[in-house]
Design a protein around this motif. Sequence first.
Motif, PDB file in Angstrom:
ATOM      1  N   LEU A   2      -3.871  -6.828   7.132  1.00 57.49           N
ATOM      2  CA  LEU A   2      -3.125  -5.583   6.992  1.00 57.49           C
ATOM      3  C   LEU A   2      -1.966  -5.616   7.985  1.00 57.49           C
ATOM      4  O   LEU A   2      -2.176  -5.876   9.173  1.00 57.49           O
ATOM      5  CB  LEU A   2      -4.023  -4.384   7.277  1.00 57.49           C
ATOM      6  CG  LEU A   2      -3.363  -3.009   7.280  1.00 57.49           C
ATOM      7  CD1 LEU A   2      -2.941  -2.603   5.880  1.00 57.49           C
ATOM      8  CD2 LEU A   2      -4.304  -1.961   7.885  1.00 57.49           C
ATOM      9  N   TYR A   3      -0.745  -5.320   7.519  1.00 55.24           N
ATOM     10  CA  TYR A   3       0.398  -5.474   8.418  1.00 55.24           C
ATOM     11  C   TYR A   3       1.571  -4.570   8.030  1.00 55.24           C
ATOM     12  O   TYR A   3       1.689  -4.097   6.894  1.00 55.24           O
ATOM     13  CB  TYR A   3       0.864  -6.931   8.437  1.00 55.24           C
ATOM     14  CG  TYR A   3       1.361  -7.454   7.093  1.00 55.24           C
ATOM     15  CD1 TYR A   3       2.725  -7.540   6.817  1.00 55.24           C
ATOM     16  CD2 TYR A   3       0.469  -7.866   6.107  1.00 55.24           C
ATOM     17  CE1 TYR A   3       3.179  -8.015   5.602  1.00 55.24           C
ATOM     18  CE2 TYR A   3       0.916  -8.344   4.888  1.00 55.24           C
ATOM     19  CZ  TYR A   3       2.278  -8.427   4.639  1.00 55.24           C
ATOM     20  OH  TYR A   3       2.733  -8.896   3.431  1.00 55.24           O
TER      21      TYR A   3
ATOM     22  N   LEU B 225       0.825  -1.211   0.000  1.00 51.48           N
ATOM     23  CA  LEU B 225       0.000   0.000   0.000  1.00 51.48           C
ATOM     24  C   LEU B 225       0.859   1.261   0.000  1.00 51.48           C
ATOM     25  O   LEU B 225       0.515   2.247  -0.651  1.00 51.48           O
ATOM     26  CB  LEU B 225      -0.931  -0.010   1.212  1.00 51.48           C
ATOM     27  CG  LEU B 225      -1.890  -1.200   1.308  1.00 51.48           C
ATOM     28  CD1 LEU B 225      -2.736  -1.090   2.573  1.00 51.48           C
ATOM     29  CD2 LEU B 225      -2.780  -1.284   0.071  1.00 51.48           C
ATOM     30  N   ASN B 226       1.942   1.252   0.776  1.00 54.08           N
ATOM     31  CA  ASN B 226       2.898   2.357   0.834  1.00 54.08           C
ATOM     32  C   ASN B 226       4.202   1.813   1.412  1.00 54.08           C
ATOM     33  O   ASN B 226       4.404   0.603   1.460  1.00 54.08           O
ATOM     34  CB  ASN B 226       2.352   3.534   1.664  1.00 54.08           C
ATOM     35  CG  ASN B 226       1.852   3.080   3.033  1.00 54.08           C
ATOM     36  OD1 ASN B 226       2.493   2.270   3.701  1.00 54.08           O
ATOM     37  ND2 ASN B 226       0.719   3.615   3.452  1.00 54.08           N
ATOM     38  N   LYS B 227       5.079   2.709   1.852  1.00 54.35           N
ATOM     39  CA  LYS B 227       6.369   2.268   2.369  1.00 54.35           C
ATOM     40  C   LYS B 227       6.246   1.469   3.668  1.00 54.35           C
ATOM     41  O   LYS B 227       7.167   0.751   4.046  1.00 54.35           O
ATOM     42  CB  LYS B 227       7.281   3.480   2.597  1.00 54.35           C
ATOM     43  CG  LYS B 227       7.694   4.206   1.326  1.00 54.35           C
ATOM     44  CD  LYS B 227       8.628   5.368   1.642  1.00 54.35           C
ATOM     45  CE  LYS B 227       9.052   6.081   0.370  1.00 54.35           C
ATOM     46  NZ  LYS B 227       9.972   7.225   0.665  1.00 54.35           N
TER      47      LYS B 227
END
Length: 256
Positions: free
Chosen positions: A144-145, A92-94
């Motif tokens: 989600l992690y 999703l992002n960094k």
Amino acid sequence: MGQQLPLTTNYLLNDYAYNPAVAGSKQHAVINLNYRNQWVGFQDAPKNYGASIHSAFGKGKKTAVGALISSDNTGLLSRTSGYLTFAYHVKLNKTYKLGFGVSVGMVQYRIKLYDAKVADSGDDLLTGNLLSNNVFDSNGGLYLYSDKLFVGISGYQYLGNKITWKDSQSNLNPHIYATAGYKFTVSKKVSLQPSALIKFSNPTPAQPELSLRGFYKNLFWIGGSFRMHESASALAGITIKDKLTIGYSYDIPTTK
């Protein structure tokens, strides 16, 4: 009829067993072996055995596969299951990634009639030495992690497939699991990880389990857990060279 799925106190040591989307979320392949004896010293007490493996592969390690087998034995009844898992992970992002996973497999129920004390000897259902039935099953989840946080939700036995025993019939009861946790850095050597697992299976009310583990140098941990209306637990474990983790838990019933 015993279709309720078992709970293990050290659920964080085998989070894949509660959510197929966990498969491939680690930086390496994960192999897990677990054993639970619910009431030590009691004959025919519930026992659980399990083994699993999962790993990401391919370019970017976005795709993952896994396998899990489990056996639960309680008195005359045993439940053996085996699943294969496919999961896909999106960055999703960094910081955060999101995993999607689904498992398919078979569940076998066996009743040891040769050990049963039958009140009605004329019951056709209870004739023979062993009653056995197989049923197809599937589980799915989202996960989600990041390096510190995880939040997951999964549905198990969601197909609710029928189990037929001659003239009687029951169903696999759907279960929902929700998990969450965060690892706080206290100092260079110490960190804390509160976490929670909530199980829901109609018609029983939701059952939350709250845990807290304290880590020292990521080498070993101690902690505690509380499962609502059931037990409190002591937790301990050790990690060897970031490759082998051994954990132990002891449950103390809080209800009579």
